[in-house]
Write a protein that holds these residues in place. Structure first.
Motif, short mmCIF file in Angstrom:
data_model
loop_
_atom_site.label_atom_id
_atom_site.label_comp_id
_atom_site.label_asym_id
_atom_site.label_seq_id
_atom_site.Cartn_x
_atom_site.Cartn_y
_atom_site.Cartn_z
N PRO A 1 0.85 -1.20 0.00
CA PRO A 1 0.00 0.00 0.00
C PRO A 1 0.89 1.25 0.00
CG PRO A 1 0.02 -1.02 2.17
CD PRO A 1 0.78 -1.94 1.25
N GLU A 2 0.30 2.41 -0.14
CA GLU A 2 1.09 3.65 -0.19
C GLU A 2 1.91 3.87 1.08
OE1 GLU A 2 -0.58 7.25 -1.63
OE2 GLU A 2 -1.80 6.21 -3.11
N VAL A 3 1.30 3.59 2.24
CA VAL A 3 2.02 3.75 3.50
C VAL A 3 1.86 2.52 4.36
CG1 VAL A 3 1.83 6.27 3.53
CG2 VAL A 3 0.12 4.90 4.70
N LEU A 4 2.88 2.28 5.17
CA LEU A 4 2.86 1.23 6.18
C LEU A 4 3.37 1.87 7.47
CD1 LEU A 4 4.26 -1.69 4.03
CD2 LEU A 4 1.97 -1.58 5.04
N TYR A 5 3.32 1.14 8.56
CA TYR A 5 3.67 1.70 9.86
C TYR A 5 4.63 0.77 10.61
CZ TYR A 5 -0.35 4.52 8.72
OH TYR A 5 -1.23 5.36 8.08
N ARG B 1 6.32 3.01 26.21
CA ARG B 1 5.56 3.98 25.41
C ARG B 1 6.00 3.86 23.94
NH1 ARG B 1 7.01 8.80 24.00
NH2 ARG B 1 5.46 10.26 23.26
N PRO B 2 5.05 3.59 23.04
CA PRO B 2 5.44 3.38 21.64
C PRO B 2 5.72 4.67 20.87
CG PRO B 2 3.08 3.18 21.85
CD PRO B 2 3.63 3.38 23.25
N VAL B 3 6.60 4.56 19.92
CA VAL B 3 6.85 5.62 18.95
C VAL B 3 6.51 5.02 17.59
CG1 VAL B 3 8.58 7.12 17.90
CG2 VAL B 3 8.68 6.61 20.36
N LEU B 4 5.75 5.76 16.78
CA LEU B 4 5.32 5.26 15.48
C LEU B 4 6.03 5.98 14.35
CD1 LEU B 4 1.46 4.92 15.89
CD2 LEU B 4 3.22 3.24 16.33
N PHE B 5 6.37 5.19 13.33
CA PHE B 5 6.92 5.73 12.10
C PHE B 5 5.98 5.37 10.95
CE2 PHE B 5 10.73 5.56 14.66
CZ PHE B 5 11.43 6.69 14.26
N VAL B 6 5.81 6.31 10.04
CA VAL B 6 5.08 6.06 8.80
C VAL B 6 6.12 5.79 7.73
CG1 VAL B 6 3.52 7.03 7.07
CG2 VAL B 6 3.24 7.64 9.47
N ILE B 7 5.91 4.73 6.97
CA ILE B 7 6.83 4.36 5.90
C ILE B 7 6.20 4.71 4.57
CG2 ILE B 7 7.94 2.42 4.71
CD1 ILE B 7 7.18 2.17 8.37
N ASP B 8 6.91 5.45 3.73
CA ASP B 8 6.44 5.74 2.38
C ASP B 8 6.74 4.51 1.52
OD1 ASP B 8 5.81 6.69 -0.13
OD2 ASP B 8 6.88 8.59 0.10
N ALA B 9 5.90 3.51 1.69
CA ALA B 9 6.12 2.21 1.04
C ALA B 9 6.03 2.32 -0.48
CB ALA B 9 5.10 1.19 1.56
N LYS B 10 5.15 3.18 -0.95
CA LYS B 10 5.02 3.34 -2.41
C LYS B 10 6.33 3.85 -3.02
CE LYS B 10 2.44 5.69 -6.00
NZ LYS B 10 1.38 6.65 -6.32
N ALA B 11 6.90 4.88 -2.42
CA ALA B 11 8.16 5.44 -2.94
C ALA B 11 9.31 4.44 -2.82
CB ALA B 11 8.50 6.73 -2.21
N LEU B 12 9.37 3.72 -1.70
CA LEU B 12 10.42 2.73 -1.53
C LEU B 12 10.28 1.61 -2.56
CD1 LEU B 12 12.84 1.52 -0.06
CD2 LEU B 12 11.27 0.67 1.70
#
Length: 124
Positions: free
Chosen positions: A39-43, A85-96
């Motif tokens: 998908p476009e983004v993953l986490y 305590r979690p820290v979240l990252f958004v991955i630009d999966a489409k660009a990668l």
């Protein structure tokens, strides 16, 4: 074992007679997964102690077969909360993916890739 795994970590092979890991973790396993378009983004959810290294080097598979990515924020938050305590990252999966990154999706919905360079990450 397959039915009782809360995260669906295990599955039967094609014969229905052998159990295998969905993601493989640190054991050498042929996951029998074909590359798919993500998908476009993953986490990715992680503990705050890992954030400086992730910002600098991106996400590495470490001792696992792949980097594990979540399809939604809620799942990533649960994964990251295992160690505080979690820290979240958004991955630009489409660009990668367009840049040559290869993605797989395991039978339990976890997305897998070899490495996510820092330029494809954005901290939430």
């Amino acid at each position: 074992m397959v039915a009782g795994s809360d995260k669906q970590r295990f599955a039967f092979d094609a014969s229905g007679e052998r159990v295998r890991a969905q993601q493989g973790h640190s054991v050498a396993v042929d996951l029998q997964l074909a590359p798919v378009e993500p998908p476009e983004v993953l986490y990715h959810g992680t503990a705050s102690a890992a954030v400086p290294a992730i910002r600098h080097e991106g996400l590495h598979r470490m001792k696992r077969h792949h980097v594990h990515l979540s399809p939604d924020e809620e799942t990533a938050r649960r994964v990251g909360a295992r160690r505080g305590r979690p820290v979240l990252f958004v991955i630009d999966a489409k660009a990668l993916h367009e840049a040559g990154g290869v993605f797989y999706q395991s039978g339990n919905g976890v997305w897998l890739t070899d490495h996510v360079p820092p330029e494809y990450l954005r901290e939430l």
